[in-house]
Design a protein around this motif. Structure first.
Motif, mmCIF file in Angstrom:
data_model
loop_
_atom_site.group_PDB
_atom_site.id
_atom_site.type_symbol
_atom_site.label_atom_id
_atom_site.label_comp_id
_atom_site.label_asym_id
_atom_site.label_seq_id
_atom_site.Cartn_x
_atom_site.Cartn_y
_atom_site.Cartn_z
ATOM 1 N N MET A 1 32.909 -3.268 -36.485
ATOM 2 C CA MET A 1 31.528 -3.593 -36.842
ATOM 3 C C MET A 1 31.346 -3.555 -38.350
ATOM 4 N N SER A 2 30.511 -4.438 -38.854
ATOM 5 C CA SER A 2 30.241 -4.443 -40.288
ATOM 6 C C SER A 2 29.030 -3.590 -40.641
ATOM 7 N N PHE A 3 28.303 -3.071 -39.630
ATOM 8 C CA PHE A 3 27.171 -2.182 -39.879
ATOM 9 C C PHE A 3 27.640 -0.733 -39.894
ATOM 10 N N GLU A 4 27.227 0.006 -40.895
ATOM 11 C CA GLU A 4 27.433 1.451 -40.900
ATOM 12 C C GLU A 4 26.074 2.112 -40.678
ATOM 13 N N TYR A 5 25.926 2.831 -39.592
ATOM 14 C CA TYR A 5 24.665 3.503 -39.288
ATOM 15 C C TYR A 5 24.641 4.831 -40.038
ATOM 16 N N ILE A 6 23.846 4.880 -41.103
ATOM 17 C CA ILE A 6 23.873 6.030 -42.015
ATOM 18 C C ILE A 6 23.112 7.211 -41.438
ATOM 19 N N LYS A 7 21.856 7.006 -41.066
ATOM 20 C CA LYS A 7 21.060 8.076 -40.450
ATOM 21 C C LYS A 7 19.856 7.460 -39.766
ATOM 22 N N LYS A 8 19.343 8.151 -38.765
ATOM 23 C CA LYS A 8 18.171 7.689 -38.037
ATOM 24 C C LYS A 8 16.927 8.057 -38.835
ATOM 25 N N LEU A 9 16.033 7.100 -39.041
ATOM 26 C CA LEU A 9 14.828 7.332 -39.828
ATOM 27 C C LEU A 9 13.681 7.811 -38.942
ATOM 28 N N PRO A 10 12.730 8.527 -39.525
ATOM 29 C CA PRO A 10 11.547 8.934 -38.759
ATOM 30 C C PRO A 10 10.798 7.707 -38.239
ATOM 31 N N THR A 11 10.186 7.837 -37.084
ATOM 32 C CA THR A 11 9.377 6.752 -36.543
ATOM 33 C C THR A 11 8.051 6.676 -37.297
ATOM 34 N N PRO A 12 7.337 5.550 -37.182
ATOM 35 C CA PRO A 12 6.001 5.480 -37.788
ATOM 36 C C PRO A 12 5.091 6.617 -37.333
ATOM 37 N N ASP A 13 5.128 6.970 -36.053
ATOM 38 C CA ASP A 13 4.281 8.066 -35.568
ATOM 39 C C ASP A 13 4.642 9.378 -36.238
ATOM 40 N N GLU A 14 5.926 9.623 -36.443
ATOM 41 C CA GLU A 14 6.353 10.876 -37.082
ATOM 42 C C GLU A 14 5.893 10.938 -38.531
ATOM 43 N N ILE A 15 6.005 9.837 -39.259
ATOM 44 C CA ILE A 15 5.556 9.808 -40.650
ATOM 45 C C ILE A 15 4.041 9.948 -40.724
ATOM 46 N N ARG A 16 3.327 9.265 -39.837
ATOM 47 C CA ARG A 16 1.870 9.332 -39.846
ATOM 48 C C ARG A 16 1.375 10.723 -39.451
ATOM 49 N N ASP A 17 2.075 11.386 -38.535
ATOM 50 C CA ASP A 17 1.692 12.744 -38.162
ATOM 51 C C ASP A 17 1.927 13.727 -39.312
ATOM 52 N N ALA A 18 3.001 13.508 -40.055
ATOM 53 C CA ALA A 18 3.321 14.400 -41.176
ATOM 54 C C ALA A 18 2.378 14.178 -42.358
ATOM 55 N N PHE A 19 1.916 12.932 -42.522
ATOM 56 C CA PHE A 19 1.017 12.587 -43.642
ATOM 57 C C PHE A 19 -0.176 11.811 -43.076
ATOM 58 N N PRO A 20 -1.096 12.559 -42.414
ATOM 59 C CA PRO A 20 -2.175 11.888 -41.680
ATOM 60 C C PRO A 20 -3.281 11.369 -42.591
ATOM 61 N N LEU A 21 -3.960 10.364 -42.088
ATOM 62 C CA LEU A 21 -5.173 9.858 -42.718
ATOM 63 C C LEU A 21 -6.322 10.753 -42.286
ATOM 64 N N THR A 22 -6.987 11.394 -43.238
ATOM 65 C CA THR A 22 -8.098 12.282 -42.884
ATOM 66 C C THR A 22 -9.276 11.475 -42.348
ATOM 67 N N LYS A 23 -10.197 12.155 -41.685
ATOM 68 C CA LYS A 23 -11.368 11.483 -41.140
ATOM 69 C C LYS A 23 -12.176 10.816 -42.249
#
Length: 342
Positions: free
Chosen positions: A1-23
């Protein structure tokens, strides 16, 4: 394979939960989205100015810029809606060079998408906090939409992406305006086909799911000029170009016909100071013709704290490391003039 899978990235939900939009910030976005939507549907005659750096490379300087823009917005809000350009992914013609904070949070460092996703979202949230303005970004990578879906009020689809089916279908699911730029060839039918496609409902595979969209009634054209086979710039912001676009819109079943004029790129032949003249010419055309006034909803302007551009590593605060931009003094003066001419 020519793809090297470096690391799994956080999902959009995980990023949004970590840095939420306040009310509080969510309420700002709702109000802003409604104001901007009203422009595209014709309920409001305010004029949009989408303005900011070519690339948002540094949180401190970007937020200082946007804070100034927020204060200026208070002076012109009866006539204009200012939308900060906070472009966090940078398309490259040859594939070389800085690709934006999402890919490379430190322009002098290595690619780091995990840190970049965090840096991008943190900057976007802080920008709303310091200015009260929600921003525009370019959707270079359709799979990234979930990371910013709750914070952006405008999305551009670039000249090199506008023919791509994945971009068109993803844009059909936005809850905010999607500006489809004309391709670098300048073929207006390609842009209009993209607008039509984005306004339709689609079912497709997205991030491992089968998804369904309702279509985006706020998809519209962005005129950014083009280049011929010799690489020479061909502008398309003149009165005759706007009349032609209006004619082509009338030949298609597209709702909410609208255009934003990009005052830089091939329209200015990348001569950034020309943006001042071009914006004024667009306003002159609107004032000459009621149909053009109804069609043209705003302009895009590349601007930063310091005018011009610099090479990566020069370290000049608030100066573009990609395309040259107007400086703040010229930007402030131009926005006030746009308000007077609107």
């Amino acid at each position: 394979m020519s793809f090297e899978y470096i690391k799994k990235l956080p999902t959009p939900d995980e990023i949004r939960d970590a840095f939420p939009l306040t009310k509080e910030l969510a309420n700002i976005k709702i109000a802003r989205d409604n104001m901007i939507s009203d422009v595209f549907t014709g309920k409001s005659d305010k004029f949009l100015v989408i303005v900011g750096p070519c690339s948002a490379d540094n949180e401190d300087s970007v937020c200082e810029y946007v804070s100034r823009l927020g204060k200026l917005n208070d002076k012109v809000k009866d006539k204009l809606i200012l939308i900060p350009r906070i472009y966090t992914n940078k398309p490259r013609t040859t594939g070389d060079g800085y690709k934006g904070i999402t890919s490379q949070p430190d322009p002098e460092g290595k690619t780091d998408f995990h840190a970049g996703l965090i840096a991008m979202r943190h900057m976007q949230l802080k920008a709303i906090e310091v200015s009260g303005l929600t921003a525009a970004d370019e959707m270079l990578y359709p799979e990234n939409w979930g990371y910013v879906a709750d914070i952006l009020s405008y999305v551009a689809i670039g000249a090199r992406s506008v023919e791509d089916q994945a971009h068109r279908m993803t844009a059909s699911g936005f809850g905010v305006p999607a500006g489809m730029k004309n391709p670098t060839s300048g073929t207006l039918s390609v842009m209009l086909n993209s607008v039509y496609a984005a306004q339709q409902s689609h079912c497709f595979v997205y991030r491992g799911y089968e998804v369904q969209t309702n279509g985006n009634p706020l998809a519209h054209c962005v005129l950014r000029g083009s280049s011929n086979k010799h690489g020479q710039s061909i502008p398309n912001y003149h009165y005759e170009d706007l009349r032609l676009l209006l004619q082509l819109y009338n030949q298609r079943e597209i709702i909410n016909p609208a255009a934003i004029i990009d005052c830089n790129h091939n329209n200015s032949n990348k001569q950034f100071k020309e943006q001042i003249r071009i914006a004024k010419e667009v306003l002159h055309s609107r004032n000459l013709d009621k149909e053009i006034k109804s069609l043209v909803k705003g302009v895009m302007i590349e601007s930063y704290l310091e005018e011009g551009s610099q090479k990566i590593g020069e370290g000049i605060y608030g100066k573009s490391i990609t395309d040259p931009c107007l400086g703040w003094d010229d930007t402030e003066r131009l926005i006030l003039e746009i308000a007077d001419l609107t």
